[in-house]
Motif scaffolding. Structure first.
Motif, mmCIF file in Angstrom:
data_model
loop_
_atom_site.group_PDB
_atom_site.id
_atom_site.type_symbol
_atom_site.label_atom_id
_atom_site.label_comp_id
_atom_site.label_asym_id
_atom_site.label_seq_id
_atom_site.Cartn_x
_atom_site.Cartn_y
_atom_site.Cartn_z
ATOM 1 N N SER A 25 86.157 -14.238 -30.523
ATOM 2 C CA SER A 25 86.071 -15.701 -30.455
ATOM 3 C C SER A 25 85.334 -16.185 -29.209
ATOM 4 C CB SER A 25 87.469 -16.319 -30.487
ATOM 5 O OG SER A 25 88.172 -16.031 -29.292
ATOM 6 N N GLY A 26 85.359 -15.406 -28.149
ATOM 7 C CA GLY A 26 84.724 -15.799 -26.899
ATOM 8 C C GLY A 26 85.588 -16.678 -26.023
ATOM 9 N N VAL A 29 92.149 -15.901 -24.191
ATOM 10 C CA VAL A 29 93.447 -15.921 -24.866
ATOM 11 C C VAL A 29 94.599 -15.821 -23.878
ATOM 12 C CG1 VAL A 29 92.577 -15.035 -27.049
ATOM 13 C CG2 VAL A 29 93.313 -13.442 -25.298
ATOM 14 N N ASP A 30 94.296 -15.679 -22.590
ATOM 15 C CA ASP A 30 95.314 -15.640 -21.547
ATOM 16 C C ASP A 30 95.702 -17.081 -21.205
ATOM 17 O OD1 ASP A 30 97.005 -15.039 -19.481
ATOM 18 O OD2 ASP A 30 95.432 -14.421 -18.092
ATOM 19 N N LEU A 31 96.886 -17.475 -21.591
ATOM 20 C CA LEU A 31 97.311 -18.868 -21.425
ATOM 21 C C LEU A 31 97.534 -19.256 -19.960
ATOM 22 C CD1 LEU A 31 99.782 -19.098 -24.419
ATOM 23 C CD2 LEU A 31 97.406 -19.856 -24.313
ATOM 24 N N SER A 32 97.714 -18.288 -19.082
ATOM 25 C CA SER A 32 97.951 -18.610 -17.680
ATOM 26 C C SER A 32 96.653 -18.790 -16.890
ATOM 27 C CB SER A 32 98.798 -17.515 -17.026
ATOM 28 O OG SER A 32 98.090 -16.293 -17.024
ATOM 29 N N SER A 33 95.516 -18.571 -17.519
ATOM 30 C CA SER A 33 94.224 -18.672 -16.851
ATOM 31 C C SER A 33 93.581 -20.024 -17.132
ATOM 32 C CB SER A 33 93.296 -17.562 -17.328
ATOM 33 O OG SER A 33 92.017 -17.701 -16.756
ATOM 34 N N LEU A 34 92.885 -20.559 -16.124
ATOM 35 C CA LEU A 34 92.178 -21.820 -16.294
ATOM 36 C C LEU A 34 90.756 -21.633 -16.805
ATOM 37 C CD1 LEU A 34 93.358 -23.636 -13.046
ATOM 38 C CD2 LEU A 34 94.216 -23.935 -15.373
ATOM 39 N N GLU A 35 90.275 -20.393 -16.815
ATOM 40 C CA GLU A 35 88.921 -20.079 -17.285
ATOM 41 C C GLU A 35 88.865 -20.194 -18.808
ATOM 42 O OE1 GLU A 35 85.059 -19.196 -17.435
ATOM 43 O OE2 GLU A 35 86.148 -19.356 -15.542
ATOM 44 N N ASN A 40 86.526 -10.781 -20.379
ATOM 45 C CA ASN A 40 85.996 -9.469 -20.744
ATOM 46 C C ASN A 40 84.550 -9.561 -21.232
ATOM 47 O OD1 ASN A 40 86.293 -6.637 -21.126
ATOM 48 N ND2 ASN A 40 86.622 -6.986 -23.299
ATOM 49 N N CYS A 41 84.285 -10.483 -22.171
ATOM 50 C CA CYS A 41 82.942 -10.582 -22.765
ATOM 51 C C CYS A 41 82.140 -11.766 -22.224
ATOM 52 C CB CYS A 41 83.049 -10.687 -24.276
ATOM 53 S SG CYS A 41 83.765 -12.231 -24.870
ATOM 54 N N LYS A 42 82.715 -12.518 -21.301
ATOM 55 C CA LYS A 42 82.058 -13.690 -20.681
ATOM 56 C C LYS A 42 81.701 -14.763 -21.712
ATOM 57 C CE LYS A 42 82.014 -11.410 -16.802
ATOM 58 N NZ LYS A 42 83.331 -10.926 -16.543
ATOM 59 N N GLY A 43 82.492 -14.854 -22.790
ATOM 60 C CA GLY A 43 82.311 -15.900 -23.785
ATOM 61 C C GLY A 43 81.364 -15.574 -24.923
ATOM 62 N N THR A 44 80.807 -14.376 -24.949
ATOM 63 C CA THR A 44 79.858 -14.031 -26.019
ATOM 64 C C THR A 44 80.552 -13.589 -27.297
ATOM 65 O OG1 THR A 44 79.658 -11.725 -25.330
ATOM 66 C CG2 THR A 44 78.108 -13.306 -24.361
ATOM 67 N N GLY A 45 81.754 -13.016 -27.175
ATOM 68 C CA GLY A 45 82.464 -12.476 -28.334
ATOM 69 C C GLY A 45 82.043 -11.066 -28.684
ATOM 70 N N ILE A 46 81.069 -10.528 -27.966
ATOM 71 C CA ILE A 46 80.553 -9.182 -28.218
ATOM 72 C C ILE A 46 81.210 -8.204 -27.249
ATOM 73 C CG2 ILE A 46 78.485 -7.741 -28.187
ATOM 74 C CD1 ILE A 46 76.897 -10.265 -28.870
ATOM 75 N N CYS A 47 81.606 -7.067 -27.753
ATOM 76 C CA CYS A 47 82.232 -6.045 -26.912
ATOM 77 C C CYS A 47 81.257 -5.596 -25.824
ATOM 78 C CB CYS A 47 82.644 -4.855 -27.773
ATOM 79 S SG CYS A 47 83.346 -3.492 -26.820
ATOM 80 N N PRO A 48 81.643 -5.720 -24.542
ATOM 81 C CA PRO A 48 80.738 -5.317 -23.465
ATOM 82 C C PRO A 48 80.611 -3.803 -23.292
ATOM 83 C CG PRO A 48 82.788 -6.112 -22.548
ATOM 84 C CD PRO A 48 82.868 -6.326 -24.024
ATOM 85 N N THR A 49 81.546 -3.049 -23.822
ATOM 86 C CA THR A 49 81.495 -1.593 -23.677
ATOM 87 C C THR A 49 80.394 -0.982 -24.526
ATOM 88 O OG1 THR A 49 83.871 -1.583 -23.255
ATOM 89 C CG2 THR A 49 82.857 0.525 -23.836
ATOM 90 N N CYS A 50 80.282 -1.427 -25.784
ATOM 91 C CA CYS A 50 79.293 -0.841 -26.698
ATOM 92 C C CYS A 50 78.158 -1.808 -27.032
ATOM 93 C CB CYS A 50 79.971 -0.405 -27.988
ATOM 94 S SG CYS A 50 80.606 -1.771 -28.969
ATOM 95 N N ASN A 51 78.157 -2.986 -26.414
ATOM 96 C CA ASN A 51 77.146 -4.020 -26.662
ATOM 97 C C ASN A 51 77.075 -4.449 -28.122
ATOM 98 O OD1 ASN A 51 76.282 -4.201 -23.958
ATOM 99 N ND2 ASN A 51 75.070 -2.348 -24.231
ATOM 100 N N GLY A 52 78.225 -4.431 -28.799
ATOM 101 C CA GLY A 52 78.295 -4.918 -30.166
ATOM 102 C C GLY A 52 77.934 -3.916 -31.241
ATOM 103 N N PHE A 53 77.673 -2.663 -30.875
ATOM 104 C CA PHE A 53 77.308 -1.653 -31.865
ATOM 105 C C PHE A 53 78.514 -0.992 -32.528
ATOM 106 C CE2 PHE A 53 73.444 -1.695 -29.216
ATOM 107 C CZ PHE A 53 72.548 -2.030 -30.204
ATOM 108 N N GLY A 54 79.661 -1.014 -31.855
ATOM 109 C CA GLY A 54 80.857 -0.388 -32.415
ATOM 110 C C GLY A 54 80.941 1.099 -32.165
ATOM 111 N N LEU A 55 79.922 1.656 -31.530
ATOM 112 C CA LEU A 55 79.871 3.087 -31.222
ATOM 113 C C LEU A 55 79.617 3.294 -29.740
ATOM 114 C CD1 LEU A 55 77.541 4.320 -34.081
ATOM 115 C CD2 LEU A 55 79.960 4.827 -33.861
#
Length: 83
Positions: A25-26, A29-35, A40-55
């Motif tokens: 979703s970007g 989901v941490d309710l205690s944070s004001l950000e 983790n993904c800086k609002g992109t919704g893409i996994c930063p570990t695999c850059n969205g490839f899933g592998l």
């Protein structure tokens, strides 16, 4: 290897490429944070570990392995200090 940080289940050894913390979703989901954006993904919704490839292949697999080794070292240090 299927990316362990993606959201969703692996399908034929591949995951969906969405951020595992916000489930793509970007939004934060941490309710205690004001950000408003996912930290983790800086609002992109893409996994930063695999850059969205899933592998994890090549350099992304090596980077993930180094993070896992760092976490294991932190646990060993904690055990020796009796946290």
């Amino acid at each position: 290897m299927a990316c362990p940080d993606c959201a969703g289940w692996s399908f034929f050894l591949r995951r969906n490429g969405k951020c595992g913390r916000c489930f793509g979703s970007g939004t934060n989901v941490d309710l205690s944070s004001l950000e408003p954006k996912c930290e983790n993904c800086k609002g992109t919704g893409i996994c930063p570990t695999c850059n969205g490839f899933g592998l994890l292949v090549g350099s992304s697999y090596d980077a993930w392995l180094q993070r896992q080794k760092g976490r294991a070292d932190d646990i060993d240090e904690c055990d020796s200090r009796v946290c």
